[in-house]
Motif scaffolding. Structure first.
Motif, PDB file in Angstrom:
ATOM      1  N   ALA A  76       0.840  -1.203   0.000  1.00 60.46           N
ATOM      2  CA  ALA A  76       0.000   0.000   0.000  1.00 60.46           C
ATOM      3  C   ALA A  76       0.872   1.249   0.000  1.00 60.46           C
ATOM      4  CB  ALA A  76      -0.926  -0.006   1.210  1.00 60.46           C
ATOM      5  N   SER A  77       1.981   1.214   0.748  1.00 59.12           N
ATOM      6  CA  SER A  77       2.901   2.347   0.770  1.00 59.12           C
ATOM      7  C   SER A  77       3.535   2.568  -0.599  1.00 59.12           C
ATOM      8  CB  SER A  77       3.998   2.109   1.817  1.00 59.12           C
ATOM      9  OG  SER A  77       4.984   3.133   1.772  1.00 59.12           O
ATOM     10  N   LEU A  78       3.958   1.485  -1.250  1.00 57.70           N
ATOM     11  CA  LEU A  78       4.552   1.593  -2.581  1.00 57.70           C
ATOM     12  C   LEU A  78       3.526   2.097  -3.588  1.00 57.70           C
ATOM     13  CD1 LEU A  78       6.585  -1.737  -2.609  1.00 57.70           C
ATOM     14  CD2 LEU A  78       7.511   0.580  -2.413  1.00 57.70           C
ATOM     15  N   SER A  79       2.263   1.683  -3.439  1.00 64.61           N
ATOM     16  CA  SER A  79       1.203   2.144  -4.330  1.00 64.61           C
ATOM     17  C   SER A  79       0.968   3.635  -4.175  1.00 64.61           C
ATOM     18  CB  SER A  79      -0.086   1.368  -4.052  1.00 64.61           C
ATOM     19  OG  SER A  79      -1.150   1.838  -4.862  1.00 64.61           O
ATOM     20  N   SER A  80       0.974   4.123  -2.925  1.00 68.84           N
ATOM     21  CA  SER A  80       0.754   5.550  -2.682  1.00 68.84           C
ATOM     22  C   SER A  80       1.890   6.397  -3.238  1.00 68.84           C
ATOM     23  CB  SER A  80       0.599   5.821  -1.183  1.00 68.84           C
ATOM     24  OG  SER A  80       1.826   5.612  -0.497  1.00 68.84           O
ATOM     25  N   GLN A  81       3.074   5.783  -3.383  1.00 68.59           N
ATOM     26  CA  GLN A  81       4.223   6.483  -3.976  1.00 68.59           C
ATOM     27  C   GLN A  81       4.220   6.407  -5.499  1.00 68.59           C
ATOM     28  OE1 GLN A  81       8.047   5.311  -2.073  1.00 68.59           O
ATOM     29  NE2 GLN A  81       6.778   4.316  -0.515  1.00 68.59           N
ATOM     30  N   GLY A  82       3.264   5.648  -6.058  1.00 65.36           N
ATOM     31  CA  GLY A  82       3.192   5.516  -7.517  1.00 65.36           C
ATOM     32  C   GLY A  82       4.181   4.522  -8.094  1.00 65.36           C
ATOM     33  N   LEU A  83       4.762   3.658  -7.244  1.00 64.86           N
ATOM     34  CA  LEU A  83       5.738   2.684  -7.737  1.00 64.86           C
ATOM     35  C   LEU A  83       5.080   1.399  -8.220  1.00 64.86           C
ATOM     36  CD1 LEU A  83       8.614   3.022  -5.110  1.00 64.86           C
ATOM     37  CD2 LEU A  83       8.536   3.938  -7.428  1.00 64.86           C
ATOM     38  N   VAL A  84       3.958   1.036  -7.613  1.00 65.81           N
ATOM     39  CA  VAL A  84       3.250  -0.168  -8.009  1.00 65.81           C
ATOM     40  C   VAL A  84       1.762   0.125  -8.066  1.00 65.81           C
ATOM     41  CG1 VAL A  84       4.987  -1.655  -6.904  1.00 65.81           C
ATOM     42  CG2 VAL A  84       2.888  -1.065  -5.660  1.00 65.81           C
ATOM     43  N   ARG A  85       1.021  -0.765  -8.715  1.00 67.35           N
ATOM     44  CA  ARG A  85      -0.442  -0.700  -8.708  1.00 67.35           C
ATOM     45  C   ARG A  85      -0.971  -2.071  -8.356  1.00 67.35           C
ATOM     46  NH1 ARG A  85      -2.326  -3.127 -13.270  1.00 67.35           N
ATOM     47  NH2 ARG A  85      -0.844  -3.350 -14.981  1.00 67.35           N
ATOM     48  N   VAL A  86      -2.028  -2.084  -7.552  1.00 60.91           N
ATOM     49  CA  VAL A  86      -2.631  -3.326  -7.110  1.00 60.91           C
ATOM     50  C   VAL A  86      -3.893  -3.565  -7.929  1.00 60.91           C
ATOM     51  CG1 VAL A  86      -3.597  -4.600  -5.178  1.00 60.91           C
ATOM     52  CG2 VAL A  86      -1.719  -2.992  -4.791  1.00 60.91           C
ATOM     53  N   ALA A  87      -3.931  -4.656  -8.672  1.00 57.24           N
ATOM     54  CA  ALA A  87      -5.091  -5.032  -9.475  1.00 57.24           C
ATOM     55  C   ALA A  87      -5.820  -6.158  -8.755  1.00 57.24           C
ATOM     56  CB  ALA A  87      -4.663  -5.474 -10.871  1.00 57.24           C
ATOM     57  N   GLN A  88      -7.043  -5.884  -8.299  1.00 56.12           N
ATOM     58  CA  GLN A  88      -7.800  -6.878  -7.547  1.00 56.12           C
ATOM     59  C   GLN A  88      -7.957  -8.160  -8.356  1.00 56.12           C
ATOM     60  OE1 GLN A  88      -8.812  -6.723  -4.397  1.00 56.12           O
ATOM     61  NE2 GLN A  88      -7.853  -4.711  -4.183  1.00 56.12           N
ATOM     62  N   GLY A  89      -7.617  -9.279  -7.721  1.00 59.78           N
ATOM     63  CA  GLY A  89      -7.767 -10.568  -8.359  1.00 59.78           C
ATOM     64  C   GLY A  89      -6.660 -10.922  -9.329  1.00 59.78           C
ATOM     65  N   SER A  90      -5.723 -10.008  -9.547  1.00 61.38           N
ATOM     66  CA  SER A  90      -4.652 -10.255 -10.512  1.00 61.38           C
ATOM     67  C   SER A  90      -3.272 -10.213  -9.875  1.00 61.38           C
ATOM     68  CB  SER A  90      -4.731  -9.243 -11.654  1.00 61.38           C
ATOM     69  OG  SER A  90      -3.672  -9.419 -12.567  1.00 61.38           O
ATOM     70  N   GLY A  91      -3.040  -9.239  -8.989  1.00 60.17           N
ATOM     71  CA  GLY A  91      -1.733  -9.122  -8.353  1.00 60.17           C
ATOM     72  C   GLY A  91      -1.264  -7.691  -8.270  1.00 60.17           C
ATOM     73  N   THR A  92      -0.005  -7.513  -7.937  1.00 59.27           N
ATOM     74  CA  THR A  92       0.611  -6.198  -7.806  1.00 59.27           C
ATOM     75  C   THR A  92       1.664  -6.036  -8.893  1.00 59.27           C
ATOM     76  OG1 THR A  92       0.263  -6.225  -5.405  1.00 59.27           O
ATOM     77  CG2 THR A  92       1.867  -4.641  -6.267  1.00 59.27           C
ATOM     78  N   TYR A  93       1.588  -4.930  -9.620  1.00 56.23           N
ATOM     79  CA  TYR A  93       2.444  -4.708 -10.780  1.00 56.23           C
ATOM     80  C   TYR A  93       3.278  -3.446 -10.618  1.00 56.23           C
ATOM     81  CZ  TYR A  93      -0.602  -8.137 -13.043  1.00 56.23           C
ATOM     82  OH  TYR A  93      -1.297  -9.265 -13.346  1.00 56.23           O
ATOM     83  N   VAL A  94       4.493  -3.484 -11.133  1.00 56.09           N
ATOM     84  CA  VAL A  94       5.336  -2.294 -11.169  1.00 56.09           C
ATOM     85  C   VAL A  94       4.724  -1.314 -12.172  1.00 56.09           C
ATOM     86  CG1 VAL A  94       7.645  -1.384 -11.656  1.00 56.09           C
ATOM     87  CG2 VAL A  94       7.384  -3.646 -10.611  1.00 56.09           C
TER      88      VAL A  94
END
Length: 250
Positions: A64-82
């Motif tokens: 969640a911290s990395l997502s808020s920094q714009g480094l990753v995005r979390v796709a529900q049901g798929s995973g976390t992507y750079v």
């Protein structure tokens, strides 16, 4: 799949409340080194939890911290992507999605999400210079590149002039191709109005981003060679994946 090779310092030696920040830092370092390139899916929460010796709740806080920094995005049901690098799109007198992507060395197109016929409200009638409650074709369109969503839009076209345009866009992935098929060989951008805002849940879902991340909204009007408005659009761009460059060239 590539693996995370950091974490040389044992996490168990750090205070428990700092575990998630240390893990986020390690993953961010791996991203910056290219261990995880743009667009790649990170290991699952379970795999990361085993790797760092912590529970999945701690991993979720780190992601969640990395997502808020714009480094990753979390796709529900798929995973976390750079996150991908930002694509530079041109807003010019002749703005074309395919051309902008080609200039950036990318491939992509437009996907019709929904289509409907409706009556023109005040804003649409004014922009398209048609009578109030005139019939309009409305398309909701997703613009993507390399499989990543860049923008989602609502586009209005006067009827009956552009009847069937939705089917052509669905087949070709191109508004320009649809216009050409319907007799509009050339058209230009009359205006673009850009504002920054927060997305609603629907827009955020289409762009695969959290509602807490800002987007760029562009309202635009395109006209044919006779100066008649042929399209009024509101487009929402993923703020962290798109850079908009406004040019004044003919």
């Amino acid at each position: 799949m590539t693996s995370l090779t950091s974490s040389a310092h044992p996490l168990e030696r750090a205070p428990r409340e700092s575990f998630w920040t240390r893990i986020a830092s390690d993953i961010a370092e791996s991203i910056s080194r290219g261990t995880y390139p743009p667009g790649e899916r990170l290991p699952s929460e379970h795999a990361l939890a085993e790797l760092f010796g912590v529970n999945r709740h701690t991993i979720r806080k780190s992601l969640a911290s990395l997502s808020s920094q714009g480094l990753v995005r979390v796709a529900q049901g798929s995973g976390t992507y750079v996150e991908e690098f930002a694509v530079d799109l041109m807003l010019a007198k002749r703005t074309r999605h395919h051309q902008s992507l080609s200039q950036a060395g990318l491939r992509g197109g437009l996907q019709v999400l929904t289509t409907r016929t409706q009556r023109a409200a005040v804003a649409q009638a004014s922009a398209l210079k048609v009578a109030l409650r005139s019939k309009l074709l409305c398309l909701q369109v997703l613009g993507e590149a390399q499989g990543q969503p860049l923008h989602v839009s609502e586009r209005y076209f006067p009827l009956p002039r552009f009847a069937g345009l939705d089917a052509i866009v669905g087949e070709t992935g191109s508004i320009t191709a649809a216009f050409a098929t319907l007799g509009v060989a050339d058209y230009t951008r009359q205006e673009s109005r850009i504002t920054a805002q927060m997305p609603d849940a629907t827009i955020a879902a289409h762009l695969r981003q959290p509602v807490s991340r800002p987007i760029l909204q562009v309202k635009s009007v395109n006209v044919d060679t006779a100066g008649l408005p042929i399209e009024f659009a509101t487009t929402w761009f993923a703020g962290d994946r798109v850079k908009l460059t406004v040019t004044h060239d003919d």
